[in-house]
Design an enzyme around this catalytic site. Structure first.
Site, mmCIF file in Angstrom:
data_model
loop_
_atom_site.group_PDB
_atom_site.id
_atom_site.type_symbol
_atom_site.label_atom_id
_atom_site.label_comp_id
_atom_site.label_asym_id
_atom_site.label_seq_id
_atom_site.Cartn_x
_atom_site.Cartn_y
_atom_site.Cartn_z
ATOM 1 N N VAL A 167 0.827 -1.198 0.000
ATOM 2 C CA VAL A 167 0.000 0.000 0.000
ATOM 3 C C VAL A 167 0.867 1.256 0.000
ATOM 4 O O VAL A 167 0.576 2.228 -0.695
ATOM 5 C CB VAL A 167 -0.959 -0.006 1.210
ATOM 6 C CG1 VAL A 167 -1.617 1.368 1.396
ATOM 7 C CG2 VAL A 167 -2.035 -1.076 1.025
ATOM 8 N N GLU A 168 1.953 1.221 0.751
ATOM 9 C CA GLU A 168 2.802 2.410 0.866
ATOM 10 C C GLU A 168 3.467 2.796 -0.450
ATOM 11 O O GLU A 168 3.391 3.953 -0.867
ATOM 12 C CB GLU A 168 3.873 2.186 1.936
ATOM 13 C CG GLU A 168 3.352 2.119 3.353
ATOM 14 C CD GLU A 168 2.744 3.430 3.818
ATOM 15 O OE1 GLU A 168 3.045 4.483 3.238
ATOM 16 O OE2 GLU A 168 1.963 3.382 4.773
ATOM 17 N N THR A 169 4.119 1.848 -1.093
ATOM 18 C CA THR A 169 4.965 2.213 -2.247
ATOM 19 C C THR A 169 4.887 1.236 -3.413
ATOM 20 O O THR A 169 5.714 1.319 -4.315
ATOM 21 C CB THR A 169 6.441 2.317 -1.819
ATOM 22 O OG1 THR A 169 6.894 1.038 -1.336
ATOM 23 C CG2 THR A 169 6.644 3.367 -0.743
#
Length: 393
Positions: A167-169
């Site tokens: 989700v982050e990167t």
């Protein structure tokens, strides 16, 4: 990581939220990662610029940005940091002076427009989708031994680590192109005064700027070399500088911590962060819940927000029905509400889950219930691909 307090998405206004997924997703995103409050933040905001086409590269309006060299407020901040840390004032003043004021950062930090309904279905679709699941599968296969070692060392399941980094990167594909020095200087010196918590958040970002300089000195990295989100989050796990110094670990054993290129360090650091924030091995994150029509005392059930506060018996007595094993859960629960747009404008009724203390721990990475459930469902979807009946892995 960043903060804003939407009804179910955040608590005391923490979390740094990067606002750029478009209006639908922005409405579904409690602004947290980019508007941080005085607490360490790890994950990018749910609407992170990393995930937004319009925020990946420095906007044209910023390409001729004004430097802070000669700015009185910048000089005063440099003197304050230098005195507190015992650093050479000329060195601190030089690097803060080299930072540029970025108008785009000042725009992106603004909270979502009022009246825009959050939409869990749209938010989920942005993250729990085939491209991200396939990328997560490849990441898991490539890092299988490291993920197993992290799970054994910290008690944090591999699927949760995979979900967070995804989700982050998108597993390192989108870690941000802003110079972190510029972003943090802008938010330290020119945080929009119209923001409802401007003083609190400006103080937070000043601490992050100071910590970025600390990291630079410790690691021998030029302060202007760091790249990240418009809110200053860096690397595969999108750690803010303070989270880097508190929770990052050298998990590949090479003698240095590198969250920018070392998947092993990112994996170990995410696991360490979750453990330090109270993750309990073997506990579920949430359970299905069914509300009794007309009988559920929503006001009482929702009053604690996402903080688990009610035991299973009290939870059900208030009209939130649970099945086994949820009805036998030993710890406190929270009714987590996820809105699906405005029912009066074509949206659906809200979705609900019973969140455990582990669900609450996931929100400490990013103070948003939408973010937490997206991370959980992405990680579990990748795990299903890895271990499912047709998986020849």
């Amino acid at each position: 990581m960043r903060p804003t307090a939407g009804r179910r998405g955040q608590t005391i206004g923490q979390a740094l939220s990067l606002t750029a997924l478009g209006l639908a997703l922005l409405a579904a995103t409690p602004v947290a990662n980019a508007s941080a409050a005085p607490q360490d933040r790890t994950g990018q905001l749910v609407a992170s610029a990393q995930h937004s086409k319009r925020a990946k590269a420095m906007p044209r309006a910023d390409q001729e940005a004004t430097r802070y060299a000669g700015n009185a407020a910048a000089q005063a901040l440099a003197a304050e940091i230098a005195q507190r840390r015992g650093w050479e004032q000329d060195w601190v003043a030089h690097w803060i002076g080299q930072a540029q004021q970025l108008p785009s950062v000042m725009r992106l930090i603004a909270p979502a427009q009022p009246g825009m309904a959050k939409n869990w279905a749209a938010y989920r679709a942005r993250f729990v989708e085939p491209i991200r699941i396939e990328a997560g599968l490849r990441f898991w296969q490539a890092q299988r031994e490291t993920l197993e070692r992290a799970e054994a060392s910290y008690g944090v399941p591999a699927w949760l680590i995979v979900g967070i980094i995804g989700v982050e990167t998108l597993y390192g594909r989108h870690t941000g192109n802003y110079r972190v020095l510029d972003a943090l200087a802008t938010l330290s010196l020119d945080f929009p005064e119209t923001h409802p918590r401007a003083a609190e958040r400006q103080a937070y970002f000043r601490g992050e700027l100071e910590t970025l300089l600390q990291l630079s000195r410790e690691q021998g990295v030029s302060p202007d070399a760091w790249r990240g989100s418009y809110a200053g989050a860096m690397g595969l796990p999108q750690f803010m500088p303070s989270s880097w110094t508190r929770h990052a670990v050298d998990f590949d054993g090479d003698g240095r911590i590198d969250l920018r290129t070392s998947a092993a360090d990112a994996i170990g650091s995410v696991a360490n962060y979750m453990q330090q924030h109270g993750w309990r091995s073997g506990m579920a994150t949430h359970y299905p819940v069914r509300l009794e029509a007309g009988d559920a005392d929503l006001a009482t059930l929702l009053a604690p927000d996402i903080k688990p506060s009610l035991d299973a018996a009290r939870f059900q007595a208030l009209g939130a029905r649970l099945e086994q094993p949820a009805s036998e859960h030993a710890g406190p629960l929270a009714l987590v509400e996820l809105r699906n747009g405005d029912p009066l404008q074509g949206g659906s009724v809200p979705s609900y889950v019973a969140g455990t203390e582990n669900f609450y721990v996931v929100t400490r990475y990013n103070w948003s219930s939408y973010y937490a459930l997206a991370v959980i469902e992405l990680g579990q979807a990748v795990q299903a691909e890895l271990t499912g009946p047709g998986a020849a892995r």
